[in-house]
Design an enzyme around this catalytic site. Structure first.
Site, PDB file in Angstrom:
ATOM      1  N   HIS A 188      -1.634   4.119  -7.710  1.00 10.04           N
ATOM      2  CA  HIS A 188      -2.121   4.341  -7.948  1.00 10.04           C
ATOM      3  C   HIS A 188      -3.348   2.766  -8.011  1.00 10.04           C
ATOM      4  O   HIS A 188      -3.985   2.087  -7.656  1.00 10.04           O
ATOM      5  CB  HIS A 188      -3.266   5.688  -8.064  1.00 10.04           C
ATOM      6  CG  HIS A 188      -3.402   6.523  -6.655  1.00 10.04           C
ATOM      7  ND1 HIS A 188      -3.154   7.675  -6.636  1.00 10.04           N
ATOM      8  CD2 HIS A 188      -2.652   6.331  -5.861  1.00 10.04           C
ATOM      9  CE1 HIS A 188      -3.330   8.546  -6.053  1.00 10.04           C
ATOM     10  NE2 HIS A 188      -3.156   8.143  -5.215  1.00 10.04           N
ATOM     11  N   CYS A 484       1.302  -2.758  12.008  1.00 12.86           N
ATOM     12  CA  CYS A 484      -0.482  -1.905  11.503  1.00 12.86           C
ATOM     13  C   CYS A 484      -0.396  -0.931  10.513  1.00 12.86           C
ATOM     14  O   CYS A 484      -0.826  -0.752   9.680  1.00 12.86           O
ATOM     15  CB  CYS A 484      -0.860  -1.707  12.960  1.00 12.86           C
ATOM     16  SG  CYS A 484      -0.457   0.001  13.499  1.00 12.86           S
TER      17      CYS A 484
END
Length: 554
Positions: A188, A484
């Site tokens: 993270h 995308c």
């Protein structure tokens, strides 16, 4: 000072470089003592429950403040604080006479060890658990949790690892770069550093030797941290930063030979539009419309949707804005859609499948988009999620045409769409590749299932070959092919994707500058050469290695 170590090497995040003095993160709270509690188990259990609840509230509040990717990460941490298996373990330990502090520490540590033993992505989630444990213990002990140090001048933050909350809320005016001993490309810390545009090197094993006050150069492009750099090295850093800054953020994306590559932003709400435009987004490659629907008892009406779309379109006059219609199902169940229990919703009724079953919801959305577009100067492109074949393609395209929408495409996220890309591209105006789901389905690895999270790597040659199939179809038919998924935010992978046939790249806005600069280092021939190396590799790690080595000799 420079005699102890000259260089620390880890995994770079992005391609940036920074120089400055080290300031270390304070040490974590010490482990609670393993002593027998003076109180009855019910008292300790109530203390633990209160502290877990307070931690959950804290993390949700921090997530709301941070927004964006950080909100998702912190809300996931909040769920960890209420994990039933951990709560049961805490209760058992308290029943055996342990204090609430020690029971919380031991229960989370046991779960942490399990995740760390899995390696890769799950090891990173183990670090998140450790942070939750620290937060709960701090509440129990009524002490402040050690946090990011405060400084009057900018600094390079060095830590064993950073909790998601710390990374999400960093003061970007003061933190020049991050260096962590632990973590990897899917931790993270790395994810949030990339989304916030922070120069970072993670997994730097020698980071423990970096002391407060040392001057270091943090080079994310090489993963190196140079200690006590010479004046010449510092001057070279300044030159690199100046060259990077000289790539004007509003300059259209392109390769070194002038081949255009549109650089677009992924957005989750209209509120993110103006910041993306300021960071150099040439338009929007993915606007997720789920924010309008999540948590709603009924689908929003045409008027409500139209006003939200107008705000988005007004931020990008004359520019491409690609809107994905509602992607419901799987991890995004909605109250107003027919409910049906599915053992694996990711392989069930989601995306275009769910919309076909509730066609009025789709029609209202298309009408709202058409009306908002009529009052706007933006160039509206519309696409449907999770399309698998020609029948679904023709259904969506024909429905969109009914509302006068001119540029209509699909998101290729299912391997079937990649295999049938020539048929699908023939019937659409464009194809946009959702690399997150395409990776999930190609690798048979549920994005929400931690035990297979290590397979979630878009560098895998199997995924890249799927992308090449779509790119080849687009090239052959003269149709735009966009990316995308967040794979485009990795600068070197972005070059590979262009080599596979992508004409547009859409990503978190903070990554645009690094990707724009990286593209300018390569010609189309270079990109195609790197792509060929990647698809001939045997694994994601092998693909990343061979491309990095070839790039270093470029």
């Amino acid at each position: 000072m420079g005699g102890l170590i000259m260089q620390v090497t880890g995994i770079g995040v992005g391609r940036g470089v920074a120089v400055g003095p080290v300031l270390r993160m304070p040490e974590p709270l010490p482990d609670p003592e393993d002593i027998t509690s003076e109180f009855e188990p019910l008292v300790e259990l109530e203390r633990a429950s209160d502290a877990l609840g307070a931690t959950t509230d804290d993390l949700n509040l921090l997530g709301a403040r941070a927004g964006g990717d950080a909100k998702d990460v912190l809300e996931a941490q909040a769920l960890m604080a209420q994990d039933p298996a951990v709560l049961e373990d805490i209760e058992e330990r308290i029943s055996s006479g342990k204090t609430a502090e020690r029971a919380v520490f031991e229960a989370f540590r046991a779960y942490q060890y399990v995740l760390e033993s899995m390696g890769g992505y799950m090891a990173g989630r183990g670090a998140d658990l450790k942070d939750v444990s620290q937060r709960v213990v701090a509440h129990l002990q009524r002490v402040a949790l050690p946090g990011v140090p405060v400084s009057d001048s900018p600094f390079v933050l060095v830590a064993k690892d950073l909790a998601p909350a710390d990374t999400a809320l960093l003061d970007l005016d003061k933190v020049l770069a991050l260096v962590t001993r632990d973590g990897g490309p899917t931790s993270h810390t790395a994810i949030l550093a990339r989304s916030k545009g922070i120069v970072a090197v993670v997994g730097a094993l020698g980071a423990d030797e970096l002391a407060d006050g040392m001057t270091v150069v943090v080079d994310a492009s090489t993963g190196n941290v140079v200690v006590d750099p010479s004046p010449d090295v510092i001057a070279a850093v300044a030159a690199r930063r100046a060259a990077h800054a000289a790539v004007a953020p509003l300059t259209p994306g392109a390769l070194a030979d002038g081949t255009p590559v549109s650089l677009l932003a992924n957005l989750g709400s209209p509120a993110e539009a103006s910041a993306a435009a300021e960071l150099g987004a040439e338009g929007v490659g993915l606007f997720r419309t789920e924010f309008l629907f999540l948590g709603a008892a009924e689908a929003p009406g045409v008027d409500e949707q139209r006003e939200q779309y107008r705000v988005l379109f007004d931020a990008f006059p004359g520019k491409k804005v690609t809107v994905r219609v509602l992607d419901a199902g799987a991890d995004k169940p909605l109250a107003f859609l027919p409910e049906a229990h599915e053992e694996n919703p990711a392989l069930g009724r989601r995306g275009i499948r769910a919309l076909r079953d509730t066609e009025q919801v789709l029609r209202d959305q298309l009408q709202a988009l058409a009306e908002a577009s009529a009052d706007s100067e933006a160039d509206l492109w519309v696409m449907a999620p999770m399309v698998a074949d020609v029948a679904e393609t023709e259904y969506f395209v024909s429905l969109a045409r009914e509302y006068g929408l001119k540029t209509v495409g699909i998101t290729a996220e299912v391997p079937a769409a990649a295999i049938l890309a020539d048929q699908i591209a023939e019937r659409t105006d464009f194809v946009s590749i959702g690399t997150n789901d395409l990776t999930q389905y190609t690798m048979a690895a549920d994005r929400l299932l931690g035990t297979v999270a290590s397979y979630q790597d878009p560098w895998h040659p199997a995924v890249l070959r799927m992308i090449k199939s779509i790119g080849d179809a687009g090239t052959g038919l003269g149709k735009p092919v966009g990316i995308c998924g967040e794979a485009a935010a990795d600068p070197l992978l972005a070059v590979v994707l262009v080599g596979l046939g992508a004409t547009d790249l859409s990503m978190t806005a903070a990554a645009l500058a690094d990707v724009r600069a990286e593209l300018l280092r390569h010609t189309l021939a270079d990109a195609q050469h790197l792509a060929a190396l990647a698809i001939d590799a045997t694994s994601a790690a092998d693909a990343r290695r061979v491309v990095s080595e070839a790039d270093s000799s470029h």
